[in-house]
Write a protein that holds these residues in place. Structure first.
Motif, PDB file in Angstrom:
ATOM      1  N   LYS A  51      77.405  51.855-110.444  1.00  0.00           N
ATOM      2  CA  LYS A  51      76.994  50.285-109.430  1.00  0.00           C
ATOM      3  C   LYS A  51      77.518  51.105-107.747  1.00  0.00           C
ATOM      4  N   ASP A  52      76.648  50.859-106.984  1.00  0.00           N
ATOM      5  CA  ASP A  52      76.989  50.354-105.356  1.00  0.00           C
ATOM      6  C   ASP A  52      78.243  51.853-105.551  1.00  0.00           C
ATOM      7  N   SER A  53      78.416  52.720-104.814  1.00  0.00           N
ATOM      8  CA  SER A  53      80.288  53.368-104.876  1.00  0.00           C
ATOM      9  C   SER A  53      81.463  52.860-103.945  1.00  0.00           C
ATOM     10  N   LYS A  54      79.440  52.296-102.607  1.00  0.00           N
ATOM     11  CA  LYS A  54      81.199  51.549-101.740  1.00  0.00           C
ATOM     12  C   LYS A  54      82.097  50.888-102.377  1.00  0.00           C
TER      13      LYS A  54
ATOM     14  N   SER B  51      86.805  52.301-106.457  1.00  0.00           N
ATOM     15  CA  SER B  51      87.477  52.853-106.108  1.00  0.00           C
ATOM     16  C   SER B  51      87.534  54.676-106.405  1.00  0.00           C
ATOM     17  N   ASP B  52      87.739  55.389-105.437  1.00  0.00           N
ATOM     18  CA  ASP B  52      87.637  57.048-106.071  1.00  0.00           C
ATOM     19  C   ASP B  52      88.289  57.276-107.366  1.00  0.00           C
ATOM     20  N   SER B  53      89.265  56.546-108.123  1.00  0.00           N
ATOM     21  CA  SER B  53      89.624  56.948-109.567  1.00  0.00           C
ATOM     22  C   SER B  53      88.347  56.113-110.487  1.00  0.00           C
ATOM     23  N   SER B  54      87.904  55.365-110.036  1.00  0.00           N
ATOM     24  CA  SER B  54      86.500  54.378-110.661  1.00  0.00           C
ATOM     25  C   SER B  54      85.218  56.051-110.274  1.00  0.00           C
ATOM     26  N   ILE B  55      85.131  55.955-109.670  1.00  0.00           N
ATOM     27  CA  ILE B  55      84.008  57.091-109.334  1.00  0.00           C
ATOM     28  C   ILE B  55      84.203  58.059-109.873  1.00  0.00           C
ATOM     29  N   ARG B  56      85.317  58.652-110.136  1.00  0.00           N
ATOM     30  CA  ARG B  56      85.664  59.800-110.700  1.00  0.00           C
ATOM     31  C   ARG B  56      86.136  59.367-112.324  1.00  0.00           C
ATOM     32  N   SER B  57      86.170  58.877-112.816  1.00  0.00           N
ATOM     33  CA  SER B  57      86.272  58.540-114.377  1.00  0.00           C
ATOM     34  C   SER B  57      84.804  58.012-114.369  1.00  0.00           C
ATOM     35  N   ILE B  58      83.671  57.296-113.297  1.00  0.00           N
ATOM     36  CA  ILE B  58      82.532  57.217-114.178  1.00  0.00           C
ATOM     37  C   ILE B  58      81.938  57.871-114.184  1.00  0.00           C
ATOM     38  N   ALA B  59      81.810  59.375-113.239  1.00  0.00           N
ATOM     39  CA  ALA B  59      80.632  60.080-112.726  1.00  0.00           C
ATOM     40  C   ALA B  59      81.254  61.464-114.059  1.00  0.00           C
ATOM     41  N   SER B  60      82.746  61.189-114.563  1.00  0.00           N
ATOM     42  CA  SER B  60      82.102  62.505-116.044  1.00  0.00           C
ATOM     43  C   SER B  60      81.693  61.610-117.401  1.00  0.00           C
ATOM     44  N   ASP B  61      80.674  60.466-117.412  1.00  0.00           N
ATOM     45  CA  ASP B  61      80.895  60.071-118.667  1.00  0.00           C
ATOM     46  C   ASP B  61      79.194  60.769-117.965  1.00  0.00           C
TER      47      ASP B  61
ATOM     48  N   LYS C 180      70.276  52.464 -98.035  1.00  0.00           N
ATOM     49  CA  LYS C 180      70.789  51.816 -99.550  1.00  0.00           C
ATOM     50  C   LYS C 180      70.141  52.386-100.595  1.00  0.00           C
ATOM     51  N   GLY C 181      69.781  53.099-100.612  1.00  0.00           N
ATOM     52  CA  GLY C 181      68.626  53.069-101.538  1.00  0.00           C
ATOM     53  C   GLY C 181      69.572  52.859-102.869  1.00  0.00           C
ATOM     54  N   GLU C 182      70.789  52.756-102.815  1.00  0.00           N
ATOM     55  CA  GLU C 182      71.772  52.540-104.734  1.00  0.00           C
ATOM     56  C   GLU C 182      71.663  51.034-104.863  1.00  0.00           C
ATOM     57  N   GLN C 183      71.072  50.561-103.881  1.00  0.00           N
ATOM     58  CA  GLN C 183      70.566  48.543-103.666  1.00  0.00           C
ATOM     59  C   GLN C 183      69.108  48.710-104.158  1.00  0.00           C
TER      60      GLN C 183
ATOM     61  N   ALA D   2      73.485  59.086-108.326  1.00  0.00           N
ATOM     62  CA  ALA D   2      73.767  59.654-107.289  1.00  0.00           C
ATOM     63  C   ALA D   2      74.724  60.431-106.667  1.00  0.00           C
ATOM     64  N   SER D   3      74.991  58.772-106.476  1.00  0.00           N
ATOM     65  CA  SER D   3      75.994  59.137-105.029  1.00  0.00           C
ATOM     66  C   SER D   3      77.540  59.418-106.238  1.00  0.00           C
ATOM     67  N   ILE D   4      77.892  58.892-106.876  1.00  0.00           N
ATOM     68  CA  ILE D   4      79.034  58.571-107.975  1.00  0.00           C
ATOM     69  C   ILE D   4      78.967  60.592-108.129  1.00  0.00           C
ATOM     70  N   ILE D   5      78.284  61.118-107.780  1.00  0.00           N
ATOM     71  CA  ILE D   5      78.348  62.311-108.809  1.00  0.00           C
ATOM     72  C   ILE D   5      79.160  63.192-107.738  1.00  0.00           C
ATOM     73  N   CYS D   6      77.995  62.603-105.557  1.00  0.00           N
ATOM     74  CA  CYS D   6      78.396  63.718-105.159  1.00  0.00           C
ATOM     75  C   CYS D   6      79.607  62.901-104.402  1.00  0.00           C
ATOM     76  N   ARG D   7      80.446  62.441-104.576  1.00  0.00           N
ATOM     77  CA  ARG D   7      81.826  61.699-104.002  1.00  0.00           C
ATOM     78  C   ARG D   7      82.385  62.572-105.407  1.00  0.00           C
ATOM     79  N   THR D   8      82.189  62.296-105.919  1.00  0.00           N
ATOM     80  CA  THR D   8      83.203  63.077-107.246  1.00  0.00           C
ATOM     81  C   THR D   8      83.414  64.378-106.845  1.00  0.00           C
ATOM     82  N   ARG D   9      82.688  65.239-106.659  1.00  0.00           N
ATOM     83  CA  ARG D   9      82.844  67.015-106.080  1.00  0.00           C
ATOM     84  C   ARG D   9      82.982  67.509-105.142  1.00  0.00           C
ATOM     85  N   PHE D  10      83.102  65.846-103.592  1.00  0.00           N
ATOM     86  CA  PHE D  10      83.489  66.027-102.581  1.00  0.00           C
ATOM     87  C   PHE D  10      85.234  66.212-103.335  1.00  0.00           C
ATOM     88  N   LEU D  11      85.798  64.697-103.951  1.00  0.00           N
ATOM     89  CA  LEU D  11      86.886  63.934-103.535  1.00  0.00           C
ATOM     90  C   LEU D  11      87.174  65.607-104.572  1.00  0.00           C
TER      91      LEU D  11
END
Ligand code: MG
Length: 308
Positions: A127-130, A133-143, A227-230, A238-247
């Motif tokens: 869902k909207d990465s905003k 949390s960063d840790s959920s974002i990372r774990s969702i991205a890994s799937d 706010k394309g994710e909406q 895409a936003s979740i994968i980007c954020r994970t790579r950035f972190l």
């Protein structure tokens, strides 16, 4: 009756307005807003684009003191930028992260999400990465990376510093979004998406202008929405994968340097930059930071008596 008035104002007027309403500023502002204030029951939100929205009982009265309104703002504001049922189309969505952070790369990612995959993606928590949390974002991205076709592009700070004088930020983003989309279209061929949705960062006309400079411009079936994710899960993915790579890149920077490297562009970034400058000067800093940000000069001032 509640009124909505929209003005288009130059940056100096917006600054003057922010100064005038400094005691009424709201702590939180919407995305792309310069400030938001509540004045005599009227909510005033000024955007980076120069658009200023006044909402409330006496919106007209307050707006009048700053300029003349556009026609029919309320109707325009309500219109969805996308066709009906767009959310259930098969769409390539693209987004980027890192552009506003002093440290770390700029990451762009395009994801292809079909209607059939949507229940699974929701199940994975996309869902909207905003809202995550960063840790959920990372774990969702890994799937996620095993589930959807995607293409990411990472511009390291070193590379960014090389190309930034020539490519302004928007041109760089257009080049990256376009390249990611182009490569992803090749990956999924002969399948073609119903649409391509770009999380909007510049007016469509600008995007299309910069596109003319690209070797492989993707021009068809493009849609733009802030706010394309909406509007589609592909942009959220895409936003979740980007954020994970950035972190991950900030983590790597931190382990190379031996201390935490922050995201954002605030005071902590100045302090960290000063620490890096002290160790290895601009050459070392340029491997981790986007040097044209004001943080670089601020960091130099933090170093007493040095050559900076
Ligand atoms: Mg975005």
């Amino acid at each position: 009756m509640k009124q909505t008035v929209v003005l288009n104002l130059p940056p100096d007027k917006i600054r003057a307005m922010q100064q005038t309403y400094r005691s009424a500023l709201k702590p939180k502002t919407p995305a792309y807003a310069v400030f938001s204030a509540s004045v005599d029951g009227v909510t005033i939100t000024a955007y980076q684009s120069g658009k200023v929205v006044f909402q409330g009982l006496n919106a007209e009265g307050i707006a009048k003191t700053w300029g003349t309104a556009e026609k029919k703002p309320a109707a325009a504001a309500k219109q969805s930028p996308l066709p009906k049922n767009f959310a259930s189309w098969n769409v390539i969505g693209s987004d980027e992260v890192g552009n506003g952070s002093y440290f770390g790369p700029v990451v762009v990612c395009a994801c292809y999400v079909t209607k059939e995959q949507m229940p699974l993606l929701k199940e994975l928590g996309v869902k909207d990465s905003k809202e995550l949390s960063d840790s959920s974002i990372r774990s969702i991205a890994s799937d996620l990376v095993h589930v959807v076709p995607y293409q990411e592009l990472i511009v390291t700070p070193e590379k960014y510093n090389q190309i930034q004088p020539e490519y302004n930020v928007n041109r760089m983003k257009v080049a990256l979004h376009n390249q990611a989309i182009h490569l992803l279209l090749n990956k999924i061929a002969p399948v073609k998406p119903d649409a391509i949705l770009i999380d909007q960062f510049t007016p469509e006309a600008n995007y299309r202008n910069y596109l003319k400079k690209e070797k492989h411009p993707v021009t068809d079936n493009l849609y733009f929405a802030t706010k394309g994710e909406q509007y589609h899960l592909s942009v959220a993915a895409a936003s979740i994968i980007c954020r994970t790579r950035f972190l991950e890149a900030l983590d790597t920077a931190g382990s190379e340097l031996g201390f935490t490297v922050p995201s954002g562009a605030g005071k902590q970034s100045d302090l960290t930059a000063a620490r890096i400058l002290k160790r290895g000067g601009t050459a070392l800093l340029g491997r981790y930071a986007k040097l044209h940000f004001a943080n670089t000069e601020k960091a130099k001032k933090l170093l007493p008596g040095s050559g900076y």
